[in-house]
Write a protein that holds these residues in place. Structure first.
Motif, PDB file in Angstrom:
ATOM      1  N   SER A 117       0.811  -1.208   0.000  1.00 60.38           N
ATOM      2  CA  SER A 117       0.000   0.000   0.000  1.00 60.38           C
ATOM      3  C   SER A 117       0.845   1.259   0.000  1.00 60.38           C
ATOM      4  CB  SER A 117      -0.940   0.003   1.214  1.00 60.38           C
ATOM      5  OG  SER A 117      -0.190   0.119   2.417  1.00 60.38           O
ATOM      6  N   LEU A 118       2.093   1.162   0.507  1.00 60.19           N
ATOM      7  CA  LEU A 118       3.003   2.312   0.547  1.00 60.19           C
ATOM      8  C   LEU A 118       3.950   2.348  -0.645  1.00 60.19           C
ATOM      9  CD1 LEU A 118       3.937   2.147   4.330  1.00 60.19           C
ATOM     10  CD2 LEU A 118       2.451   3.840   3.247  1.00 60.19           C
ATOM     11  N   GLN A 119       3.704   1.480  -1.636  1.00 58.72           N
ATOM     12  CA  GLN A 119       4.580   1.382  -2.808  1.00 58.72           C
ATOM     13  C   GLN A 119       6.007   1.006  -2.402  1.00 58.72           C
ATOM     14  OE1 GLN A 119       3.568   2.264  -6.384  1.00 58.72           O
ATOM     15  NE2 GLN A 119       1.843   1.462  -5.242  1.00 58.72           N
ATOM     16  N   LYS A 120       6.125   0.154  -1.390  1.00 58.66           N
ATOM     17  CA  LYS A 120       7.427  -0.330  -0.941  1.00 58.66           C
ATOM     18  C   LYS A 120       7.475  -1.846  -1.086  1.00 58.66           C
ATOM     19  CE  LYS A 120       8.917   3.698   0.563  1.00 58.66           C
ATOM     20  NZ  LYS A 120      10.040   4.398  -0.085  1.00 58.66           N
ATOM     21  N   SER A 121       8.661  -2.377  -1.353  1.00 54.76           N
ATOM     22  CA  SER A 121       8.814  -3.813  -1.497  1.00 54.76           C
ATOM     23  C   SER A 121       9.434  -4.449  -0.261  1.00 54.76           C
ATOM     24  CB  SER A 121       9.686  -4.126  -2.716  1.00 54.76           C
ATOM     25  OG  SER A 121      11.028  -3.721  -2.476  1.00 54.76           O
ATOM     26  N   GLY A 122      10.144  -3.640   0.555  1.00 53.70           N
ATOM     27  CA  GLY A 122      10.874  -4.196   1.682  1.00 53.70           C
ATOM     28  C   GLY A 122      12.122  -4.943   1.253  1.00 53.70           C
ATOM     29  N   MET A 123      12.531  -4.738   0.003  1.00 55.07           N
ATOM     30  CA  MET A 123      13.666  -5.456  -0.580  1.00 55.07           C
ATOM     31  C   MET A 123      14.730  -4.463  -1.036  1.00 55.07           C
ATOM     32  SD  MET A 123      14.407  -8.719  -1.430  1.00 55.07           S
ATOM     33  CE  MET A 123      12.827  -9.508  -1.815  1.00 55.07           C
ATOM     34  N   VAL A 124      15.996  -4.764  -0.739  1.00 54.17           N
ATOM     35  CA  VAL A 124      17.125  -3.957  -1.215  1.00 54.17           C
ATOM     36  C   VAL A 124      18.057  -4.854  -2.013  1.00 54.17           C
ATOM     37  CG1 VAL A 124      19.234  -2.740  -0.507  1.00 54.17           C
ATOM     38  CG2 VAL A 124      17.050  -2.197   0.586  1.00 54.17           C
ATOM     39  N   GLY A 125      18.463  -4.380  -3.186  1.00 51.50           N
ATOM     40  CA  GLY A 125      19.378  -5.139  -4.019  1.00 51.50           C
ATOM     41  C   GLY A 125      20.828  -4.803  -3.708  1.00 51.50           C
TER      42      GLY A 125
END
Length: 321
Positions: free
Chosen positions: A55-63
């Protein structure tokens, strides 16, 4: 177990719409998205934290993009980055490019499509404009990526002074220095240039060799010893170990006849027959600083500076006097 069909039925939308919301692709109206997210929450289809991220346009993922995860330095860096990200609520996506621009482009596309919240760049082959035009959260490890992406690096100026002093102290007259893969954007080129310049001022000959060689490492080092009377080596852990192996084979006494200084300080330097004198890069601190700076950028904050430099240290062991 709850399925996409259950979510679609609950939200009264098509399964394809649910998929668009979950994968954060395509257009879905805010009203419909809210209905889908509410159904996801109610039916516990995904963890609540992930639903909030969607909903916040976040994935919680960092490459974390590196050229080769088999390289001991990058393997150790990834280990520490993953831990730092995890304790801050992020998961790590390891982006191993293997020098492929196609893979690199795929990871950039994932960042653009918000499958990742940010990217830590360990090496890149594409022009820097591909990154600077993205306007996405990024930090760079030891690489120059335009003028806007913050750099996290070791103190190469300090390391060059320590190496030069150690080579001079050991009385070397002709040394070989492995440069690693020649990359124009690599700030470590400053270290190589300073070492060569300052050793040559002291009448010490320096042979410089790029390690992206077209033939086998052992063959190259054997030819190097055959054609040159070298009495010292400077380079990344793996290359120094290979030179020491050749020096042993030729009956050289270490460190009396041949000295070695590694640069990275991974576990390999203590796993050799003789523990290797090394410039220890603060890999754990580099990882922590990279995550701290990236997290600030993701939060919309501007880093206080463009370049974050962390001091190194000389670990004196058995391969120098």
């Amino acid at each position: 177990m709850t399925t996409i069909s259950d979510i679609a039925k609950k939200a009264k939308v098509a399964k394809s719409t649910v998929s668009l919301v979950i994968n954060n692709t395509g257009y879905v109206s805010e009203q419909t998205k809210e209905k889908v997210l509410a159904a996801i929450e109610e039916l516990n289809y995904v963890p609540n934290s992930l639903a909030r991220n969607l909903s916040l346009q976040k994935s919680g993922m960092v490459g974390v993009m590196v050229p080769d995860i088999a390289n001991p330095f990058f393997a150790e860096f990834i280990k520490y980055v993953e831990n730092e990200l995890y304790i801050r609520g992020y998961k790590t996506l390891i982006c191993n490019t293997s020098g492929s621009v196609e893979r690199e482009q795929d990871y950039i596309n994932m960042l653009q499509r918000k499958f990742m919240d940010g990217l830590i760049i360990g090496q890149y082959e594409l022009p820097s404009g591909y990154y600077t035009d993205l306007n996405c959260p990024m930090v760079s490890l030891d690489r120059q990526v335009g003028d806007q992406v913050p750099i996290i690096r070791s103190n190469h100026e300090m390391s060059s002074e320590l190496i030069v002093d150690e080579i001079v102290r050991n009385g070397c007259r002709k040394v070989v220095m492995f440069l690693g893969t020649i990359v124009k954007n690599n700030t470590s080129a400053k270290r190589h240039n300073l070492i060569k310049e300052n050793l040559e001022k002291r009448k010490i000959e320096v042979l410089t060799i790029a390690t992206d060689m077209p033939y086998h490492l052992e063959q190259m080092i054997g030819e190097l010893f055959e054609k040159n009377k070298i009495d010292g080596v400077i380079g990344a852990d793996l290359y120094v170990m290979a030179c020491l192996k050749e020096a042993y084979r030729r009956g050289k006494s270490i460190p009396e006849d041949f000295c070695a200084i590694a640069y990275d300080g991974t576990f390999l330097t203590e796993a050799n027959t003789l523990p290797i004198t090394t410039i220890v890069q603060p890999i754990q601190e580099l990882a922590k600083q990279a995550v701290i700076v990236l997290q600030k950028i993701i939060a919309g904050e501007k880093p206080e500076k463009q370049e974050f430099i962390i001091d190194v240290q000389l670990q004196h062991r058995a391969t120098t006097k």
